[in-house]
Design a protein around this motif. Sequence first.
Motif, PDB file in Angstrom:
ATOM      1  N   VAL A 139      47.911  59.327 -31.917  1.00  0.00           N
ATOM      2  CA  VAL A 139      48.503  58.353 -31.174  1.00  0.00           C
ATOM      3  C   VAL A 139      48.043  58.459 -29.819  1.00  0.00           C
ATOM      4  O   VAL A 139      48.227  59.524 -29.425  1.00  0.00           O
ATOM      5  CB  VAL A 139      49.929  57.980 -31.397  1.00  0.00           C
ATOM      6  N   CYS A 140      47.436  57.614 -28.926  1.00  0.00           N
ATOM      7  CA  CYS A 140      47.317  57.672 -27.549  1.00  0.00           C
ATOM      8  C   CYS A 140      48.092  56.123 -26.870  1.00  0.00           C
ATOM      9  O   CYS A 140      47.956  55.176 -27.253  1.00  0.00           O
ATOM     10  CB  CYS A 140      45.876  57.581 -27.107  1.00  0.00           C
ATOM     11  N   TYR A 141      48.941  56.678 -26.259  1.00  0.00           N
ATOM     12  CA  TYR A 141      49.577  56.037 -25.336  1.00  0.00           C
ATOM     13  C   TYR A 141      48.855  55.246 -23.924  1.00  0.00           C
ATOM     14  O   TYR A 141      48.685  56.105 -23.129  1.00  0.00           O
ATOM     15  CB  TYR A 141      51.205  56.342 -25.181  1.00  0.00           C
ATOM     16  N   ALA A 142      48.561  54.179 -23.931  1.00  0.00           N
ATOM     17  CA  ALA A 142      47.627  53.724 -23.042  1.00  0.00           C
ATOM     18  C   ALA A 142      48.386  52.781 -21.890  1.00  0.00           C
ATOM     19  O   ALA A 142      47.705  52.192 -20.996  1.00  0.00           O
ATOM     20  CB  ALA A 142      46.353  52.947 -23.661  1.00  0.00           C
ATOM     21  N   GLY A 143      49.585  52.627 -22.002  1.00  0.00           N
ATOM     22  CA  GLY A 143      50.377  51.539 -21.131  1.00  0.00           C
ATOM     23  C   GLY A 143      51.484  52.448 -20.384  1.00  0.00           C
ATOM     24  O   GLY A 143      51.442  53.757 -20.577  1.00  0.00           O
ATOM     25  N   LEU A 144      51.974  52.064 -19.254  1.00  0.00           N
ATOM     26  CA  LEU A 144      52.855  52.388 -18.606  1.00  0.00           C
ATOM     27  C   LEU A 144      54.179  52.702 -18.893  1.00  0.00           C
ATOM     28  O   LEU A 144      54.967  53.650 -18.528  1.00  0.00           O
ATOM     29  CB  LEU A 144      52.855  51.895 -17.057  1.00  0.00           C
ATOM     30  N   GLY A 145      54.443  52.073 -20.077  1.00  0.00           N
ATOM     31  CA  GLY A 145      55.888  52.322 -20.582  1.00  0.00           C
ATOM     32  C   GLY A 145      56.907  51.865 -19.633  1.00  0.00           C
ATOM     33  O   GLY A 145      56.764  50.889 -18.880  1.00  0.00           O
ATOM     34  N   ILE A 209      49.493  63.961 -29.994  1.00  0.00           N
ATOM     35  CA  ILE A 209      49.916  62.988 -29.080  1.00  0.00           C
ATOM     36  C   ILE A 209      49.107  62.725 -27.730  1.00  0.00           C
ATOM     37  O   ILE A 209      49.152  63.792 -27.122  1.00  0.00           O
ATOM     38  CB  ILE A 209      51.348  62.712 -29.076  1.00  0.00           C
ATOM     39  N   PHE A 210      48.385  61.748 -27.117  1.00  0.00           N
ATOM     40  CA  PHE A 210      47.777  61.601 -26.023  1.00  0.00           C
ATOM     41  C   PHE A 210      48.515  60.625 -24.981  1.00  0.00           C
ATOM     42  O   PHE A 210      48.762  59.599 -25.737  1.00  0.00           O
ATOM     43  CB  PHE A 210      46.405  61.688 -26.090  1.00  0.00           C
ATOM     44  N   TRP A 211      48.536  60.747 -23.715  1.00  0.00           N
ATOM     45  CA  TRP A 211      49.068  59.897 -22.880  1.00  0.00           C
ATOM     46  C   TRP A 211      47.723  59.591 -21.887  1.00  0.00           C
ATOM     47  O   TRP A 211      47.166  60.846 -21.406  1.00  0.00           O
ATOM     48  CB  TRP A 211      50.132  60.420 -21.986  1.00  0.00           C
ATOM     49  N   VAL A 212      47.285  58.523 -21.252  1.00  0.00           N
ATOM     50  CA  VAL A 212      46.523  58.247 -20.543  1.00  0.00           C
ATOM     51  C   VAL A 212      46.977  58.398 -19.013  1.00  0.00           C
ATOM     52  O   VAL A 212      48.018  58.384 -18.992  1.00  0.00           O
ATOM     53  CB  VAL A 212      45.803  56.693 -20.561  1.00  0.00           C
ATOM     54  N   LYS A 213      46.234  58.909 -18.118  1.00  0.00           N
ATOM     55  CA  LYS A 213      46.449  59.109 -16.881  1.00  0.00           C
ATOM     56  C   LYS A 213      46.659  57.992 -15.910  1.00  0.00           C
ATOM     57  O   LYS A 213      47.409  57.639 -15.112  1.00  0.00           O
ATOM     58  CB  LYS A 213      45.526  60.305 -16.214  1.00  0.00           C
ATOM     59  N   LYS A 214      45.727  57.081 -16.284  1.00  0.00           N
ATOM     60  CA  LYS A 214      45.552  55.765 -15.508  1.00  0.00           C
ATOM     61  C   LYS A 214      46.101  54.720 -16.836  1.00  0.00           C
ATOM     62  O   LYS A 214      45.090  54.218 -17.406  1.00  0.00           O
ATOM     63  CB  LYS A 214      44.154  55.489 -15.011  1.00  0.00           C
ATOM     64  N   PRO A 215      47.146  54.184 -16.510  1.00  0.00           N
ATOM     65  CA  PRO A 215      47.595  53.184 -17.424  1.00  0.00           C
ATOM     66  C   PRO A 215      46.856  51.917 -17.579  1.00  0.00           C
ATOM     67  O   PRO A 215      46.488  51.447 -16.578  1.00  0.00           O
ATOM     68  CB  PRO A 215      49.175  53.018 -17.423  1.00  0.00           C
ATOM     69  N   LEU A 216      46.666  51.189 -18.815  1.00  0.00           N
ATOM     70  CA  LEU A 216      45.574  50.341 -18.787  1.00  0.00           C
ATOM     71  C   LEU A 216      46.731  48.987 -18.704  1.00  0.00           C
ATOM     72  O   LEU A 216      46.222  47.584 -18.489  1.00  0.00           O
ATOM     73  CB  LEU A 216      45.099  50.092 -20.080  1.00  0.00           C
ATOM     74  N   THR A 217      47.979  49.088 -18.772  1.00  0.00           N
ATOM     75  CA  THR A 217      48.964  47.940 -18.812  1.00  0.00           C
ATOM     76  C   THR A 217      50.261  48.367 -18.317  1.00  0.00           C
ATOM     77  O   THR A 217      50.737  49.522 -18.278  1.00  0.00           O
ATOM     78  CB  THR A 217      49.305  47.361 -20.571  1.00  0.00           C
ATOM     79  N   ALA A 218      51.053  47.291 -18.036  1.00  0.00           N
ATOM     80  CA  ALA A 218      52.263  47.611 -17.378  1.00  0.00           C
ATOM     81  C   ALA A 218      53.214  46.672 -18.070  1.00  0.00           C
ATOM     82  O   ALA A 218      52.757  45.540 -18.565  1.00  0.00           O
ATOM     83  CB  ALA A 218      52.601  47.161 -16.002  1.00  0.00           C
ATOM     84  N   GLN A 219      54.786  46.582 -18.466  1.00  0.00           N
ATOM     85  CA  GLN A 219      55.576  45.900 -19.108  1.00  0.00           C
ATOM     86  C   GLN A 219      56.012  44.707 -18.066  1.00  0.00           C
ATOM     87  O   GLN A 219      56.687  45.055 -17.258  1.00  0.00           O
ATOM     88  CB  GLN A 219      56.841  46.449 -19.647  1.00  0.00           C
TER      89      GLN A 219
END
Length: 234
Positions: A139-145, A209-219
Amino acid sequence: MSQKTIDKIFVVHYKPLVERKQYLEGILSQQILPYEFRTKYDRYSPEIDDTMYFQFNKDLLQERNNSFQHQGVGTIDMNNANRKLGPRACFLEHVSILQEFANSDMNYILVLEDDVRIDPEFFKILPEYMKELPDQFDVCYAGLGCNLLAPKDATNSLLVEHKEKRSRCTDCYIISKKAANIISNNIFPAFTTIDWEIMHLQYKYNMNIFWVKKPLTAQGSETGVYLTSLPMFN
């Protein structure tokens, strides 16, 4: 690393929130990737009261806390049980997507929740993330959460592996078929919300598990964007 591409985008959507669909459809329709808004469940779906899916007992709570303590996020209690109808419907929608994906001929999908606001460079950066992800990623989390920052490292990588295997909310994530199989086959009965249940399974099954350093989305619901109608990214 093999060439990896997103096969499809799924959006977890609640039908009455028309503004959210209009915003996302205006962006997604301009891209070549297939996409689908998923609206199978809502707060009136009979499944959300089925104890096959949701149970609130001490054994389930303890099992999750065993994971969460090792992941460094503390513990939860009975107040964190997923008792609200809306989050339960959202939960079931995510799982139905993962189940369908696990039984398809697709290899990688992107899942969005309908309150995300998208970076203008989303579809420019997404292929770069896919290129950098190792073949064995889950899983790679691409948002800011919830404004969660990626763990720091000293590399020039676009991504960072999360050694504690934490989730970053479920507003924007890339997932492999292997991970979808594990999650969809082991997530019930559930105790808490979808992001925490997935986080528990990520630890339990030692996922990558990976997280992106530059998120592609915000909530948008987190930041109030749907109250102000202001764009998240300028």
